[in-house]
Write an enzyme that holds these catalytic residues in place. Sequence first.
Site, PDB file in Angstrom:
ATOM      1  N   HIS A  96      26.233  17.740   4.328  1.00 35.41           N
ATOM      2  CA  HIS A  96      24.910  18.249   3.945  1.00 35.41           C
ATOM      3  C   HIS A  96      23.999  18.207   5.184  1.00 35.41           C
ATOM      4  CE1 HIS A  96      21.006  18.657   2.058  1.00 35.41           C
ATOM      5  NE2 HIS A  96      21.629  19.119   0.998  1.00 35.41           N
ATOM      6  N   GLU A 168      24.132  26.419   2.560  1.00 32.13           N
ATOM      7  CA  GLU A 168      22.803  25.886   2.284  1.00 32.13           C
ATOM      8  C   GLU A 168      21.922  26.059   3.516  1.00 32.13           C
ATOM      9  OE1 GLU A 168      23.255  23.038  -1.297  1.00 32.13           O
ATOM     10  OE2 GLU A 168      22.983  21.895   0.534  1.00 32.13           O
ATOM     11  N   GLY A 174      14.912  22.029  -0.255  1.00 36.25           N
ATOM     12  CA  GLY A 174      13.910  20.991  -0.482  1.00 36.25           C
ATOM     13  C   GLY A 174      12.480  21.493  -0.530  1.00 36.25           C
ATOM     14  N   SER A 211      16.769  25.734  -2.881  1.00 37.47           N
ATOM     15  CA  SER A 211      15.701  26.210  -3.764  1.00 37.47           C
ATOM     16  C   SER A 211      16.206  27.110  -4.887  1.00 37.47           C
ATOM     17  CB  SER A 211      14.592  26.923  -2.968  1.00 37.47           C
ATOM     18  OG  SER A 211      13.915  25.992  -2.145  1.00 37.47           O
TER      19      SER A 211
HETATM   20  P1  13P Z   1      17.019  22.046  -3.506  1.00 34.22           P
HETATM   21  O1  13P Z   1      17.690  22.796  -4.596  1.00 34.22           O
HETATM   22  O2  13P Z   1      16.127  20.949  -3.993  1.00 34.22           O
HETATM   23  O3  13P Z   1      16.334  22.957  -2.518  1.00 34.22           O
HETATM   24  O4  13P Z   1      18.175  21.289  -2.686  1.00 34.22           O
HETATM   25  C1  13P Z   1      19.346  21.953  -2.406  1.00 34.22           C
HETATM   26  C2  13P Z   1      20.332  21.009  -1.854  1.00 34.22           C
HETATM   27  O5  13P Z   1      20.145  20.396  -0.827  1.00 34.22           O
HETATM   28  C3  13P Z   1      21.567  20.800  -2.633  1.00 34.22           C
HETATM   29  O6  13P Z   1      22.424  20.015  -1.898  1.00 34.22           O
END
Ligand code: 13P
Length: 253
Positions: A96, A168, A174, A211
Amino acid sequence: MGTFWIGTGWKMNKTVAETRRYIAALKGLWPEGAGGCTVFVIPPFTALAAAREAIGTMPLLLGAQNMHWAEAGAFTGEISATMLEEFGIDMVELGHSERRQMFGETDAALNMKVKAALRHGLRPLLCVGDSAEERRAGASGEAVVRQVRLAFAGLDAGELGRCLVAYEPIWAIGEGGVAATPEEVRAVHADLHVALKEMGGPAVPVLYGGSVSAGNAADLAAEPMVDGLFVGRAAWTPEGLAGLIAAVAAARA
Ligand code: 13P
């Protein structure tokens, strides 16, 4: 059409008690029509045992958020695949961007982690992402393909076939993140699918994360290049995850 993956990584959130409540509630909210989806939750290490127990016979896969590549040894604060196996987990999230950025996780370390996970029968969920700068330079696809090639270096077709990739974008994740558009996701997923095919694997599912919300999940799930969604904030309540499963199942029906 293969199964559609949908799951949530909880990051550094939820105690044992909160985990029990979440899974119990999710059981009651489980949507009709979720059969075409493979659903997973990835709690913190400390809640894995409680999660496993609460899941019981629910069709819900369980994952861990990280692991070390070594079997055992002088690695203070780390967790091995052998230790994770005791919790009956199905998968392990690796790479991640929060781990790459804040904890110095490298592509070389991820390659060792992927191999260790596979040796232990755990399905790696490799996360890759482009920075805002790479996006501005039009180098998003190139950046994530490089990460995949390095993390999966040396895997044979059978091993690749047991892996998952999550795209991602760092700029999409976030608070303050903005989800990629279906067009952006399509372009990067296409690059990833081409690269994974070149690496010799059978079709490796590529999930999108960053998101994801009740507002965009159906559109993203309708994209043929998107094999799943990896969700943070919007699935940190059982109602949130159940709603996303229902939306995705309807979009793909
Ligand atoms: P959000 O969906 O809160 O943006 O986070 C995505 C994420 O990091 C999943 O691993």
